[in-house]
Design an enzyme around this catalytic site. Structure first.
Site, PDB file in Angstrom:
ATOM      1  CG  PHE A 155      43.731  44.851  35.139  1.00 31.11           C
ATOM      2  CD1 PHE A 155      42.871  44.412  34.382  1.00 31.11           C
ATOM      3  CD2 PHE A 155      43.706  45.018  36.217  1.00 31.11           C
ATOM      4  CE1 PHE A 155      41.761  43.878  34.817  1.00 31.11           C
ATOM      5  CE2 PHE A 155      42.556  44.362  36.805  1.00 31.11           C
ATOM      6  CZ  PHE A 155      41.622  43.989  36.056  1.00 31.11           C
ATOM      7  CE  LYS A 156      39.849  45.968  37.622  1.00 26.85           C
ATOM      8  NZ  LYS A 156      39.262  46.538  38.714  1.00 26.85           N
ATOM      9  CG  ASP A 157      44.268  53.042  33.248  1.00 27.35           C
ATOM     10  OD1 ASP A 157      43.401  53.635  33.555  1.00 27.35           O
ATOM     11  OD2 ASP A 157      45.427  53.027  33.459  1.00 27.35           O
ATOM     12  CG  MET A 202      37.385  52.848  32.316  1.00 25.93           C
ATOM     13  SD  MET A 202      35.938  51.968  32.653  1.00 25.93           S
ATOM     14  CE  MET A 202      36.494  50.900  34.044  1.00 25.93           C
ATOM     15  CB  THR A 249      36.642  49.580  38.735  1.00 24.20           C
ATOM     16  OG1 THR A 249      37.261  48.221  38.401  1.00 24.20           O
ATOM     17  CG2 THR A 249      35.522  49.905  37.917  1.00 24.20           C
TER      18      THR A 249
END
Length: 475
Positions: free
Chosen positions: A111-113, A116, A144
Site C-alpha cells: 500500500f505504500k506505493d 510514494m 516503506t
C-alpha cells in the site's frame, strides 16, 4: 494553504513541508485548517478516475502547485501502467460484511506505493522548480523502504538513505530494497529494531545545522505529502461503496474502515478524511503483538516500548513501538493546541509515558477510533479461514486488520479492510498458514536471486553522520 508545527510555529506551504520532513522544533507539519467536503462536492467527485480524484483531493492541500501541474503529477504517479488494476484501487468482497480495499496493485506490491509514487513525482517537480537537491533519510519496517526507493531511484536531484532493521524483514522485502543498484540508493541495515532506525532519523533531522548542510528530507509518513495522498483512497473507497446507494441516502451513508497500523500514518489519513466530511463511522486500528497503540486507545496511556521489548513478529511491517504520527492525532485531541502537544511530548521524554486517560471517552465518541490486537495464531487462522471460504489469500498484516475488523462489525455498516501488501511478500508465513508450500513465480525467483547491495551498521549516530556526509548530494 499554510502549514504549522504540532509544537508551534508556521512552516510555509505544501512544497515547503514536502522538502522539510520534521519541523525545526521536532514537531510534525499539519494544515493550519483542514478543508471540508460537502455532500454536493462529494457527488461532483464521484465520476472521476483515480488520478483525477487524487488531483482534486491533494489539490486541497497543495494549493501552491498550479492545478494543471498537479494533474500531470498524479497522471504520471498513477498512470503509465504502474498499477496492475485499471481502477488503481479495486474493491472486492471478503464475506462477513467485509470488503477488501486493494491498495497493493503498485510496483512493490504494498500500500505504500499509493503515496510514494505521488511523492516521487512531487519531489522531483519541486526540486526542479527550486533548483535544489534532496537527501532523503528514511526508516522502514518493511514496505516503506522499497516503495520509496522504487519511486525515487535514478532521479538526478534525490539520493535515498534508507535505514532498515537487520533481520527483521522478510526475504522478499529485503530483496526488493537491497537488489537495487542505482547510485542514488543507499541501503543501511541497522543493528536493532525499526524504532532504533526511526530514532536515528529523528536525531539527525532535529540537528538543524547538519540537516541544512546536507539538505536532509523525509519520505516516512512524517512527510505530509504522503498523508495527503493516502486520504485519496479513503474518499475513493467511500465513493465506490456508495455508487449503488440511493442518491438521496448517499450523503449520510456511513462505512467503517479497519486499518493495520504500525506508525499510525495510514489510519491518521482516515482520521483526516473523516474530519473533512467523509461519512466514516468507525476507524478500527489493528496492531500485532507490539500493541502499544491498542493499549493507548483502550486506556489513554501511551507507553512506547524499548527496542529490547519490541517483538519480532510474523507481520513485521507493524513491529513498531513508537508511532511518530500519533503526535498529529494528539494535536487534534488536545484542541490543536501546540503548547499542550509540546508538553505531552516533553512528558514522554521525561517519563516514557503520556497520560491522556482523561480524554479516553472521546476516542470513540468523537473520533470514531477503536482498536484491537492480533497474534501470530490469529493471523494464521484468519489467512486460512479467508482462503477456505472465499478463495482469497491475504497477507499477514491484512489478516491482522481482518481479525480485529470482525470484532467491530455492525449490521448495515460496510466494513472496509485496507490491504497492506500482496501475500507473496510473505511466502513462509502463507505456507505455514495454509499447510502447503507456496511456490514462488519466476519474477519472485529472479528477485530473490539478484545480487544485493547493503551496508551493515551498528545503532551509531556518528557512523551514520559520516556515511551520509561522504555520499550526500550537494547543489
Amino acid at each position: 494553504m499554510q502549514y504549522i508545527s504540532t509544537r508551534g510555529g508556521t512552516l510555509g506551504q505544501f512544497s515547503d513541508v514536502l522538502l522539510e520532513g520534521l519541523a525545526p522544533n521536532g514537531g510534525l507539519a499539519v494544515p493550519e485548517a483542514l478543508p471540508h467536503l460537502s455532500a454536493a462536492e462529494l457527488e461532483r467527485l464521484r465520476p472521476l478516475t483515480y488520478p483525477e480524484l487524487a488531483t482534486e483531493i491533494i489539490g486541497l492541500f497543495a494549493t501552491d502547485i498550479p492545478r494543471d501541474d498537479l494533474a500531470g503529477l498524479t497522471s504520471r504517479a498513477y498512470g503509465d501502467g504502474k498499477f496492475a488494476a485499471d481502477e488503481i484501487v479495486p474493491l472486492s468482497e471478503l464475506g462477513d460484511d467485509m470488503t477488501l480495499v486493494g491498495l497493493s496493485e503498485g510496483p512493490t506490491l504494498a500500500f505504500k506505493d499509493m503515496a510514494m509514487q505521488f511523492l516521487g513525482e512531487a519531489l522531483e517537480y519541486v526540486l526542479e522548480k527550486r533548483d535544489r537537491v534532496l537527501n532523503v533519510l528514511g526508516a522502514t519496517s518493511g514496505d516503506t523502504g522499497s516503495a520509496a526507493e522504487h519511486a525515487l531511484r535514478g532521479l538526478d536531484r534525490v539520493s535515498v538513505f534508507m535505514l532498515s532493521p537487520q533481520g527483521r524483514m522478510s526475504a522478499f522485502q529485503r530483496a526488493q530494497m537491497y537488489s537495487l543498484q542505482d547510485e542514488n540508493v543507499h541501503n543501511i541495515a541497522v543493528e536493532g529494531v525499526f524504532d532504533d532506525c526511526q530514532n536515528l532519523v529523528k536525531r539527525l533531522n532535529t540537528d538543524l545545522d547538519f540537516k541544512r548542510a546536507h539538505s536532509l528530507g523525509a519520505v516516512n509518513s512524517i512527510n505530509f505529502g504522503r498523508i495527503s495522498a493516502q486520504i485519496v483512497y479513503y474518499v475513493w473507497a467511500w465513493l465506490r461503496t456508495t455508487d449503488e446507494v440511493d442518491t438521496d441516502a448517499r450523503s449520510t451513508f456511513e462505512v467503517s474502515f479497519a486499518v493495520p497500523s504500525g506508525n499510525f500514518g495510514n489510519i491518521l489519513s482516515g482520521h483526516y478524511a473523516r474530519s473533512m466530511g467523509i461519512p466514516i463511522r468507525k476507524l478500527v486500528l489493528a496492531t500485532n503483538e507490539n500493541n502499544v497503540l491498542d493499549e493507548f486507545f483502550r486506556t489513554g496511556h501511551y507507553r512506547p516500548r524499548s527496542s529490547a521489548n519490541t517483538l519480532a513478529t510474523s507481520s513485521p511491517s507493524m513491529d513498531v513501538s513508537r508511532a511518530s504520527n500519533l503526535e498529529r492525532f494528539v494535536f487534534d485531541l488536545l484542541g490543536r493546541d501546540p503548547e499542550r502537544t509540546a508538553a505531552a511530548w516533553h512528558e514522554l521524554e521525561e517519563r516514557d509515558e503520556i497520560d491522556l486517560s482523561a480524554e479516553l471517552n472521546r476516542f470513540e465518541e468523537e473520533f470514531g477510533l477503536l482498536s484491537g490486537t492480533s497474534t501470530h495464531d490469529d493471523r494464521l487462522a484468519t489467512i486460512r479461514d479467508f482462503r477456505d471460504r472465499t478463495g482469497v489469500t491475504i497477507d499477514p498484516h491484512t489478516a491482522d486488520g481482518a481479525k480485529v475488523a470482525r470484532e467491530h462489525i455492525e449490521t448495515g455498516i460496510p466494513m472496509l479492510v485496507l490491504e497492506t501488501a500482496k501475500p507473496q511478500k510473505f511466502a513462509d508465513l502463507i505456507s505455514e498458514a495454509l499447510g502447503e508450500t507456496v511456490e514462488p513465480d519466476d519474477d519472485t525467483r529472479a528477485l530473490l536471486a539478484a545480487p544485493q547491495r547493503v551496508t551493515d551498521m551498528p545503532d551509531d549516530e556518528q557512523q551514520l553522520r559520516s556515511y551520509i556526509s561522504e555520499r550526500a548530494l550537494h547543489a
